[in-house]
Scaffold this motif. Structure first.
Motif, PDB file in Angstrom:
ATOM      1  N   ALA A  38       1.570  -1.350  -0.094  1.00 45.89           N
ATOM      2  CA  ALA A  38      -0.282   0.161   0.001  1.00 45.89           C
ATOM      3  C   ALA A  38       0.780   0.932  -0.079  1.00 45.89           C
ATOM      4  CB  ALA A  38      -0.548   0.190   1.107  1.00 45.89           C
ATOM      5  N   ALA A  39       2.019   0.802   0.679  1.00 46.68           N
ATOM      6  CA  ALA A  39       2.418   2.520   0.893  1.00 46.68           C
ATOM      7  C   ALA A  39       3.955   2.439  -0.524  1.00 46.68           C
ATOM      8  CB  ALA A  39       3.459   2.442   1.900  1.00 46.68           C
ATOM      9  N   LEU A  40       3.878   1.692  -0.998  1.00 49.69           N
ATOM     10  CA  LEU A  40       4.948   1.673  -2.137  1.00 49.69           C
ATOM     11  C   LEU A  40       3.916   2.769  -3.577  1.00 49.69           C
ATOM     12  CD1 LEU A  40       7.084  -1.248  -2.111  1.00 49.69           C
ATOM     13  CD2 LEU A  40       7.729   0.665  -1.906  1.00 49.69           C
ATOM     14  N   ALA A  41       2.545   1.386  -3.160  1.00 49.89           N
ATOM     15  CA  ALA A  41       1.759   2.059  -4.160  1.00 49.89           C
ATOM     16  C   ALA A  41       0.937   3.708  -4.024  1.00 49.89           C
ATOM     17  CB  ALA A  41       0.348   1.207  -4.642  1.00 49.89           C
ATOM     18  N   ALA A  42       1.182   3.940  -2.722  1.00 47.12           N
ATOM     19  CA  ALA A  42       0.143   5.537  -2.555  1.00 47.12           C
ATOM     20  C   ALA A  42       1.760   6.773  -2.981  1.00 47.12           C
ATOM     21  CB  ALA A  42       0.353   5.366  -1.140  1.00 47.12           C
ATOM     22  N   ARG A  43       2.947   6.366  -2.547  1.00 42.76           N
ATOM     23  CA  ARG A  43       3.858   7.305  -2.843  1.00 42.76           C
ATOM     24  C   ARG A  43       4.001   7.442  -4.282  1.00 42.76           C
ATOM     25  NH1 ARG A  43       7.006  10.503  -3.075  1.00 42.76           N
ATOM     26  NH2 ARG A  43       8.796  11.283  -2.827  1.00 42.76           N
ATOM     27  N   ARG A  44       3.537   6.442  -5.218  1.00 43.62           N
ATOM     28  CA  ARG A  44       3.332   7.363  -6.771  1.00 43.62           C
ATOM     29  C   ARG A  44       2.993   8.453  -6.956  1.00 43.62           C
ATOM     30  NH1 ARG A  44       0.920   3.855 -10.496  1.00 43.62           N
ATOM     31  NH2 ARG A  44       2.736   4.132 -11.801  1.00 43.62           N
ATOM     32  N   VAL A  45       1.674   8.653  -5.906  1.00 45.31           N
ATOM     33  CA  VAL A  45       0.638  10.116  -6.197  1.00 45.31           C
ATOM     34  C   VAL A  45       0.852  11.113  -4.522  1.00 45.31           C
ATOM     35  CG1 VAL A  45      -0.654   8.870  -8.047  1.00 45.31           C
ATOM     36  CG2 VAL A  45      -0.632   8.863  -5.894  1.00 45.31           C
ATOM     37  N   LEU A  46       1.941  10.528  -3.684  1.00 45.08           N
ATOM     38  CA  LEU A  46       1.436  11.224  -2.611  1.00 45.08           C
ATOM     39  C   LEU A  46       2.925  11.213  -1.711  1.00 45.08           C
ATOM     40  CD1 LEU A  46       0.141  13.045  -0.788  1.00 45.08           C
ATOM     41  CD2 LEU A  46      -0.299  10.850   0.323  1.00 45.08           C
ATOM     42  N   ASP A  47       3.236  12.697  -1.549  1.00 47.77           N
ATOM     43  CA  ASP A  47       4.622  12.399  -1.198  1.00 47.77           C
ATOM     44  C   ASP A  47       4.990  12.544   0.285  1.00 47.77           C
ATOM     45  OD1 ASP A  47       5.868  13.827  -3.739  1.00 47.77           O
ATOM     46  OD2 ASP A  47       6.043  16.160  -3.100  1.00 47.77           O
ATOM     47  N   ASP A  48       4.434  12.534   1.141  1.00 52.65           N
ATOM     48  CA  ASP A  48       4.140  12.405   2.634  1.00 52.65           C
ATOM     49  C   ASP A  48       3.618  10.834   2.296  1.00 52.65           C
ATOM     50  OD1 ASP A  48       3.825  12.538   4.944  1.00 52.65           O
ATOM     51  OD2 ASP A  48       3.083  14.177   5.411  1.00 52.65           O
ATOM     52  N   VAL A  49       3.986   9.942   2.594  1.00 55.04           N
ATOM     53  CA  VAL A  49       3.736   8.996   2.916  1.00 55.04           C
ATOM     54  C   VAL A  49       4.601   8.255   4.208  1.00 55.04           C
ATOM     55  CG1 VAL A  49       3.003   6.013   1.800  1.00 55.04           C
ATOM     56  CG2 VAL A  49       2.639   8.479   0.607  1.00 55.04           C
ATOM     57  N   ARG A  50       4.131   7.329   4.817  1.00 51.09           N
ATOM     58  CA  ARG A  50       3.574   6.749   5.992  1.00 51.09           C
ATOM     59  C   ARG A  50       3.532   5.137   6.488  1.00 51.09           C
ATOM     60  NH1 ARG A  50       2.194  11.839   9.718  1.00 51.09           N
ATOM     61  NH2 ARG A  50       2.464  13.535   7.714  1.00 51.09           N
ATOM     62  N   MET A  51       4.258   4.329   7.222  1.00 54.52           N
ATOM     63  CA  MET A  51       4.183   2.723   7.126  1.00 54.52           C
ATOM     64  C   MET A  51       3.757   2.926   8.567  1.00 54.52           C
ATOM     65  SD  MET A  51       5.653  -0.085   5.223  1.00 54.52           S
ATOM     66  CE  MET A  51       7.292  -0.299   6.356  1.00 54.52           C
ATOM     67  N   ASP A  58      14.414  -9.921  14.353  1.00 50.52           N
ATOM     68  CA  ASP A  58      14.878 -10.713  13.073  1.00 50.52           C
ATOM     69  C   ASP A  58      14.792  -9.592  11.621  1.00 50.52           C
ATOM     70  OD1 ASP A  58      11.925 -10.658  12.821  1.00 50.52           O
ATOM     71  OD2 ASP A  58      12.401 -12.706  11.480  1.00 50.52           O
ATOM     72  N   LEU A  59      14.268  -8.738  11.661  1.00 44.97           N
ATOM     73  CA  LEU A  59      14.427  -8.011   9.782  1.00 44.97           C
ATOM     74  C   LEU A  59      15.587  -7.668  10.799  1.00 44.97           C
ATOM     75  CD1 LEU A  59      12.431  -7.344   8.503  1.00 44.97           C
ATOM     76  CD2 LEU A  59      11.808  -5.183   9.094  1.00 44.97           C
ATOM     77  N   PRO A  60      16.415  -7.285   9.736  1.00 43.52           N
ATOM     78  CA  PRO A  60      17.514  -6.473   8.946  1.00 43.52           C
ATOM     79  C   PRO A  60      17.298  -5.199   9.331  1.00 43.52           C
ATOM     80  CG  PRO A  60      17.913  -8.050   7.910  1.00 43.52           C
ATOM     81  CD  PRO A  60      16.396  -8.414   8.862  1.00 43.52           C
ATOM     82  N   ALA A  61      17.986  -3.858  10.027  1.00 48.74           N
ATOM     83  CA  ALA A  61      18.143  -2.726   9.480  1.00 48.74           C
ATOM     84  C   ALA A  61      17.986  -2.181   8.376  1.00 48.74           C
ATOM     85  CB  ALA A  61      18.985  -1.874  10.625  1.00 48.74           C
ATOM     86  N   ALA A  62      18.964  -3.015   7.255  1.00 43.60           N
ATOM     87  CA  ALA A  62      19.337  -1.985   6.364  1.00 43.60           C
ATOM     88  C   ALA A  62      18.030  -2.754   5.376  1.00 43.60           C
ATOM     89  CB  ALA A  62      19.974  -3.618   5.429  1.00 43.60           C
ATOM     90  N   LEU A  63      17.427  -3.923   5.254  1.00 43.49           N
ATOM     91  CA  LEU A  63      16.159  -3.786   4.721  1.00 43.49           C
ATOM     92  C   LEU A  63      14.929  -2.348   4.903  1.00 43.49           C
ATOM     93  CD1 LEU A  63      14.952  -7.386   5.663  1.00 43.49           C
ATOM     94  CD2 LEU A  63      15.763  -6.135   2.637  1.00 43.49           C
ATOM     95  N   LEU A  64      14.624  -2.119   6.570  1.00 47.46           N
ATOM     96  CA  LEU A  64      13.469  -0.985   6.597  1.00 47.46           C
ATOM     97  C   LEU A  64      14.366   0.380   5.761  1.00 47.46           C
ATOM     98  CD1 LEU A  64      12.402  -0.962  10.358  1.00 47.46           C
ATOM     99  CD2 LEU A  64      11.062  -1.610   8.544  1.00 47.46           C
ATOM    100  N   GLN A  65      15.902   0.132   5.749  1.00 54.27           N
ATOM    101  CA  GLN A  65      16.002   1.557   5.333  1.00 54.27           C
ATOM    102  C   GLN A  65      16.174   1.209   4.310  1.00 54.27           C
ATOM    103  OE1 GLN A  65      17.867   4.087   6.975  1.00 54.27           O
ATOM    104  NE2 GLN A  65      17.759   4.812   4.850  1.00 54.27           N
ATOM    105  N   ASP A  66      16.063   0.104   3.433  1.00 56.82           N
ATOM    106  CA  ASP A  66      15.060   0.250   1.715  1.00 56.82           C
ATOM    107  C   ASP A  66      13.954   0.853   1.317  1.00 56.82           C
ATOM    108  OD1 ASP A  66      17.426  -1.168   0.688  1.00 56.82           O
ATOM    109  OD2 ASP A  66      16.866  -3.122   0.884  1.00 56.82           O
ATOM    110  N   VAL A  67      13.465   0.840   2.463  1.00 54.50           N
ATOM    111  CA  VAL A  67      11.547   1.266   2.668  1.00 54.50           C
ATOM    112  C   VAL A  67      11.930   3.132   2.804  1.00 54.50           C
ATOM    113  CG1 VAL A  67       9.606   1.616   4.049  1.00 54.50           C
ATOM    114  CG2 VAL A  67      10.729  -0.632   3.603  1.00 54.50           C
ATOM    115  N   ALA A  68      12.704   3.222   3.650  1.00 58.17           N
ATOM    116  CA  ALA A  68      13.090   4.329   3.800  1.00 58.17           C
ATOM    117  C   ALA A  68      13.731   5.121   2.373  1.00 58.17           C
ATOM    118  CB  ALA A  68      13.984   4.911   5.425  1.00 58.17           C
TER     119      ALA A  68
END
Length: 307
Positions: A38-51, A58-68
């Motif tokens: 949902a967030a990736l799709a929203a970011r197509r049309v809106l600048d301020d998208v939060r998740m 167990d989630l590597p910080a680098a994966l969340l950085q990919d989202v950011a």
């Protein structure tokens, strides 16, 4: 529904998952989950998208950085001790897929969003999209959000828990402004396969705007003034995973920018077409990565309509 003139923003609430995809006997691991689609799709049309999606230890910080890095603001939830939600998705040669929730429903509920996860900073968003999580979390979050924020609330459901919980879910509808069920969910919840009648049931129950997703047929859209079918372009999917989540994210984002419901539905359908063009979040994430790397002002697929 909000009436202020704040800059539009969207908070996507849901699950973030670690998915093992098995394709032709080869297993690959990547992020997934309805909040991310949902967030990736929203970011197509809106600048301020939060998740907002809880994660485990167990989630590597680098994966969340990919989202950011994709331009999405990652909101913090309460710390969890367990694993992030994990799925094994096995794809057959005919394109069908089998989902296995590896840690069970209790672990899934533990990684769903509850009111204690939502910070005041997250609630400054002008729109909140509540994606499918555990039934308990959605029943708790809906009334709390309605009391806690004047944001426009968009609600999606999970078809697996509709049967047997129809009364409780219908009681949830007054807590949202926009209800976005799938066709399967709408039929089960309304008790009719007449989608126009189903939309009327949901509006009578309290949702101002109803958008019933009908996959390649588009959607049925019901407002106070009219009910109509909004068609979409039909494409051959590589993987239908996340199509509905992408539709909801882009619809809500476009709606927040002031688009009328029909235009928002077209934005949702365009995002869904991108989502289904590759496995998992691959296509949506690649699009955002390309957009982030493009020179300022350069056209992208989202801005040119190439999707």
């Amino acid at each position: 529904m909000r009436e202020d003139a704040a800059a539009p923003s969207l908070l996507c609430v849901g699950n973030l998952t670690i998915d093992d995809s098995v394709i032709d006997g080869v297993t690959t691991t990547a992020l997934g989950g309805d909040a991310l689609f949902a967030a990736l799709a929203a970011r197509r049309v809106l600048d301020d998208v939060r998740m907002l999606a809880p994660v485990g230890t167990d989630l590597p910080a680098a994966l969340l950085q990919d989202v950011a890095d994709a331009g999405i603001r990652v909101e913090s939830a309460r710390p969890r001790d367990g694993r992030t939600v994990r799925n094994r998705v096995t794809y057959a040669a005919d394109g069908t897929r089998t989902w296995d929730l590896l840690d069970g429903e209790d672990a899934f509920d533990a990684m769903s969003v509850y009111p204690d996860d939502v910070t005041p900073a997250a609630l400054t968003a002008t729109g909140v999209l509540v994606s499918a999580m555990s039934l308990r979390s959605q029943l708790a979050l809906g009334p709390w959000l309605r009391a806690a924020t004047a944001a426009t609330v968009y609600l999606d459901l999970q078809e697996d828990y509709v049967a047997g919980n129809e009364e409780a879910l219908r009681a949830l509808l007054p807590t949202c402004d926009v209800f976005l069920p799938s066709e399967v969910e709408a039929v089960a919840l309304a008790g009719t396969d007449d989608l126009v009648a189903a939309a009327a049931v949901f509006r009578a129950a309290g949702a101002d705007l109803v958008v019933i997703k009908t996959a390649e047929r588009g959607c049925v859209l019901a407002t106070a003034d009219r009910t109509l079918v909004v068609p979409t372009d039909v494409v051959t999917p590589v993987d239908a995973t996340g199509a509905g989540d992408a539709f909801c994210g882009a619809f809500a984002a476009a709606h927040q920018t002031g688009a009328d419901p029909v235009a928002a539905a077209h934005a949702g359908a365009a995002a869904a077409r991108v989502a289904i063009s590759a496995h998992g979040v691959t296509a949506l994430l690649a699009e955002r990565t390309a957009a982030a790397a493009a020179p300022s002002g350069a056209p992208t697929a989202a801005t040119t309509g190439a999707a």
